[in-house]
Design a protein around this motif. Sequence first.
Motif, PDB file in Angstrom:
ATOM      1  N   MET A 147      51.288  40.597  31.899  1.00 18.84           N
ATOM      2  CA  MET A 147      51.693  41.468  32.869  1.00 18.84           C
ATOM      3  C   MET A 147      52.077  40.870  34.152  1.00 18.84           C
ATOM      4  SD  MET A 147      48.625  43.495  35.312  1.00 18.84           S
ATOM      5  CE  MET A 147      48.900  42.284  36.474  1.00 18.84           C
ATOM      6  N   ASN A 148      52.950  41.714  34.790  1.00 21.90           N
ATOM      7  CA  ASN A 148      53.705  41.264  35.887  1.00 21.90           C
ATOM      8  C   ASN A 148      53.303  42.210  37.112  1.00 21.90           C
ATOM      9  OD1 ASN A 148      55.265  39.006  34.814  1.00 21.90           O
ATOM     10  ND2 ASN A 148      56.882  40.672  34.130  1.00 21.90           N
ATOM     11  N   THR A 149      52.982  41.639  38.409  1.00 20.43           N
ATOM     12  CA  THR A 149      52.714  42.382  39.401  1.00 20.43           C
ATOM     13  C   THR A 149      53.344  41.707  40.635  1.00 20.43           C
ATOM     14  OG1 THR A 149      50.897  43.344  40.525  1.00 20.43           O
ATOM     15  CG2 THR A 149      50.501  41.092  40.034  1.00 20.43           C
ATOM     16  N   VAL A 150      53.327  42.405  41.824  1.00 18.66           N
ATOM     17  CA  VAL A 150      54.040  41.965  43.245  1.00 18.66           C
ATOM     18  C   VAL A 150      52.934  41.633  44.152  1.00 18.66           C
ATOM     19  CG1 VAL A 150      55.598  42.517  44.819  1.00 18.66           C
ATOM     20  CG2 VAL A 150      56.145  42.957  42.387  1.00 18.66           C
ATOM     21  N   VAL A 151      53.177  40.696  44.978  1.00 26.88           N
ATOM     22  CA  VAL A 151      52.358  40.389  46.139  1.00 26.88           C
ATOM     23  C   VAL A 151      52.911  41.545  47.352  1.00 26.88           C
ATOM     24  CG1 VAL A 151      51.666  39.043  47.880  1.00 26.88           C
ATOM     25  CG2 VAL A 151      52.190  38.161  45.625  1.00 26.88           C
ATOM     26  N   ARG A 152      51.875  42.187  47.740  1.00 30.96           N
ATOM     27  CA  ARG A 152      52.392  43.384  48.697  1.00 30.96           C
ATOM     28  C   ARG A 152      51.406  43.160  49.897  1.00 30.96           C
ATOM     29  NH1 ARG A 152      54.266  47.526  45.135  1.00 30.96           N
ATOM     30  NH2 ARG A 152      53.536  47.095  42.903  1.00 30.96           N
ATOM     31  N   LYS A 153      52.174  43.756  50.967  1.00 26.91           N
ATOM     32  CA  LYS A 153      51.741  43.842  52.291  1.00 26.91           C
ATOM     33  C   LYS A 153      50.595  44.852  52.077  1.00 26.91           C
ATOM     34  CE  LYS A 153      52.030  42.906  56.764  1.00 26.91           C
ATOM     35  NZ  LYS A 153      51.487  41.533  57.134  1.00 26.91           N
ATOM     36  N   ILE A 154      49.225  44.473  52.662  1.00 28.18           N
ATOM     37  CA  ILE A 154      48.315  45.446  52.696  1.00 28.18           C
ATOM     38  C   ILE A 154      47.642  45.487  54.094  1.00 28.18           C
ATOM     39  CG2 ILE A 154      46.111  46.198  51.639  1.00 28.18           C
ATOM     40  CD1 ILE A 154      46.996  44.868  49.000  1.00 28.18           C
ATOM     41  N   GLY A 155      47.772  46.242  55.005  1.00 26.76           N
ATOM     42  CA  GLY A 155      47.552  45.986  56.367  1.00 26.76           C
ATOM     43  C   GLY A 155      48.018  44.792  56.765  1.00 26.76           C
ATOM     44  N   ASN A 156      47.244  43.872  57.654  1.00 30.01           N
ATOM     45  CA  ASN A 156      47.562  42.585  58.133  1.00 30.01           C
ATOM     46  C   ASN A 156      47.657  41.570  56.983  1.00 30.01           C
ATOM     47  OD1 ASN A 156      47.976  43.821  60.623  1.00 30.01           O
ATOM     48  ND2 ASN A 156      45.961  43.373  61.272  1.00 30.01           N
ATOM     49  N   SER A 157      47.386  41.947  56.006  1.00 27.16           N
ATOM     50  CA  SER A 157      46.902  41.060  54.676  1.00 27.16           C
ATOM     51  C   SER A 157      48.129  41.224  53.757  1.00 27.16           C
ATOM     52  CB  SER A 157      45.618  40.959  54.431  1.00 27.16           C
ATOM     53  OG  SER A 157      44.777  40.606  55.259  1.00 27.16           O
ATOM     54  N   GLU A 158      47.990  40.324  52.487  1.00 23.84           N
ATOM     55  CA  GLU A 158      48.877  40.440  51.471  1.00 23.84           C
ATOM     56  C   GLU A 158      47.888  40.352  50.201  1.00 23.84           C
ATOM     57  OE1 GLU A 158      52.233  37.749  51.533  1.00 23.84           O
ATOM     58  OE2 GLU A 158      52.708  38.242  53.541  1.00 23.84           O
ATOM     59  N   GLY A 159      48.191  41.085  49.162  1.00 23.17           N
ATOM     60  CA  GLY A 159      47.464  41.179  48.148  1.00 23.17           C
ATOM     61  C   GLY A 159      48.157  41.597  46.778  1.00 23.17           C
ATOM     62  N   VAL A 160      47.343  41.836  45.756  1.00 20.46           N
ATOM     63  CA  VAL A 160      48.073  41.999  44.424  1.00 20.46           C
ATOM     64  C   VAL A 160      47.105  43.064  43.911  1.00 20.46           C
ATOM     65  CG1 VAL A 160      48.057  41.237  42.065  1.00 20.46           C
ATOM     66  CG2 VAL A 160      48.705  39.762  43.880  1.00 20.46           C
ATOM     67  N   ILE A 161      47.592  44.242  43.627  1.00 15.54           N
ATOM     68  CA  ILE A 161      46.970  45.451  42.721  1.00 15.54           C
ATOM     69  C   ILE A 161      46.849  45.078  41.398  1.00 15.54           C
ATOM     70  CG2 ILE A 161      47.334  47.717  42.398  1.00 15.54           C
ATOM     71  CD1 ILE A 161      46.717  47.100  45.478  1.00 15.54           C
ATOM     72  N   LEU A 162      45.521  45.296  40.838  1.00 13.69           N
ATOM     73  CA  LEU A 162      45.299  45.034  39.476  1.00 13.69           C
ATOM     74  C   LEU A 162      45.074  46.406  38.733  1.00 13.69           C
ATOM     75  CD1 LEU A 162      42.798  42.119  39.753  1.00 13.69           C
ATOM     76  CD2 LEU A 162      45.208  42.019  39.061  1.00 13.69           C
ATOM     77  N   PRO A 163      45.938  46.488  37.517  1.00 13.87           N
ATOM     78  CA  PRO A 163      45.508  47.755  36.810  1.00 13.87           C
ATOM     79  C   PRO A 163      44.101  48.073  36.458  1.00 13.87           C
ATOM     80  CG  PRO A 163      47.666  46.595  36.131  1.00 13.87           C
ATOM     81  CD  PRO A 163      46.902  45.862  37.070  1.00 13.87           C
ATOM     82  N   LYS A 164      43.887  49.245  36.339  1.00 11.75           N
ATOM     83  CA  LYS A 164      42.596  49.750  35.753  1.00 11.75           C
ATOM     84  C   LYS A 164      42.301  48.974  34.561  1.00 11.75           C
ATOM     85  CE  LYS A 164      39.693  53.777  35.231  1.00 11.75           C
ATOM     86  NZ  LYS A 164      39.585  55.007  35.142  1.00 11.75           N
ATOM     87  N   GLU A 165      43.250  49.195  33.563  1.00  8.47           N
ATOM     88  CA  GLU A 165      42.974  48.293  32.220  1.00  8.47           C
ATOM     89  C   GLU A 165      42.660  47.005  32.110  1.00  8.47           C
ATOM     90  OE1 GLU A 165      46.230  49.974  33.214  1.00  8.47           O
ATOM     91  OE2 GLU A 165      45.291  51.821  32.528  1.00  8.47           O
ATOM     92  N   ILE A 166      43.270  46.263  33.468  1.00 10.82           N
ATOM     93  CA  ILE A 166      42.801  44.642  33.459  1.00 10.82           C
ATOM     94  C   ILE A 166      41.118  44.714  33.910  1.00 10.82           C
ATOM     95  CG2 ILE A 166      43.387  42.867  34.790  1.00 10.82           C
ATOM     96  CD1 ILE A 166      46.209  43.196  34.155  1.00 10.82           C
ATOM     97  N   LEU A 167      41.154  45.742  35.140  1.00  9.01           N
ATOM     98  CA  LEU A 167      39.738  45.318  35.353  1.00  9.01           C
ATOM     99  C   LEU A 167      38.657  45.658  34.435  1.00  9.01           C
ATOM    100  CD1 LEU A 167      40.382  47.273  38.958  1.00  9.01           C
ATOM    101  CD2 LEU A 167      39.987  44.768  38.613  1.00  9.01           C
ATOM    102  N   GLU A 168      38.866  46.895  33.622  1.00 10.07           N
ATOM    103  CA  GLU A 168      37.928  47.139  32.480  1.00 10.07           C
ATOM    104  C   GLU A 168      37.759  45.989  31.652  1.00 10.07           C
ATOM    105  OE1 GLU A 168      39.762  50.721  31.043  1.00 10.07           O
ATOM    106  OE2 GLU A 168      38.834  52.062  32.700  1.00 10.07           O
ATOM    107  N   GLN A 169      38.783  45.479  31.051  1.00  6.70           N
ATOM    108  CA  GLN A 169      38.976  44.549  30.319  1.00  6.70           C
ATOM    109  C   GLN A 169      37.924  43.366  30.762  1.00  6.70           C
ATOM    110  OE1 GLN A 169      42.637  43.169  29.261  1.00  6.70           O
ATOM    111  NE2 GLN A 169      43.282  45.063  27.828  1.00  6.70           N
ATOM    112  N   ALA A 170      37.908  42.933  32.210  1.00  6.47           N
ATOM    113  CA  ALA A 170      37.467  41.727  32.692  1.00  6.47           C
ATOM    114  C   ALA A 170      35.868  42.428  32.981  1.00  6.47           C
ATOM    115  CB  ALA A 170      38.188  41.267  33.933  1.00  6.47           C
ATOM    116  N   GLY A 171      35.628  43.349  33.081  1.00  3.95           N
ATOM    117  CA  GLY A 171      34.168  44.009  33.406  1.00  3.95           C
ATOM    118  C   GLY A 171      34.122  44.191  34.870  1.00  3.95           C
TER     119      GLY A 171
END
Length: 73
Positions: free
Chosen positions: A1-25
Amino acid sequence: MNTVVRKIGNSEGVILPKEILEQAGLVTGDRLTAIVSEQEIRLVKADSDFDEELAHARTFMDKYRDALSKLAK
């Protein structure tokens, strides 16, 4: 899976897809520990008991810094 570092407010972050969160519990609000090495960042679910113990240890070490320094010699 590829993702992008994004600007989120005054910070930066990565959005994780729901499927990955479910797999990781993981669910919204879970705390993660970031482990950084030369070419990777690993995210692991934080152990809340360990985090509390570490906070207590840091408080103890700050309070008794001089005594611990003398004992270490």
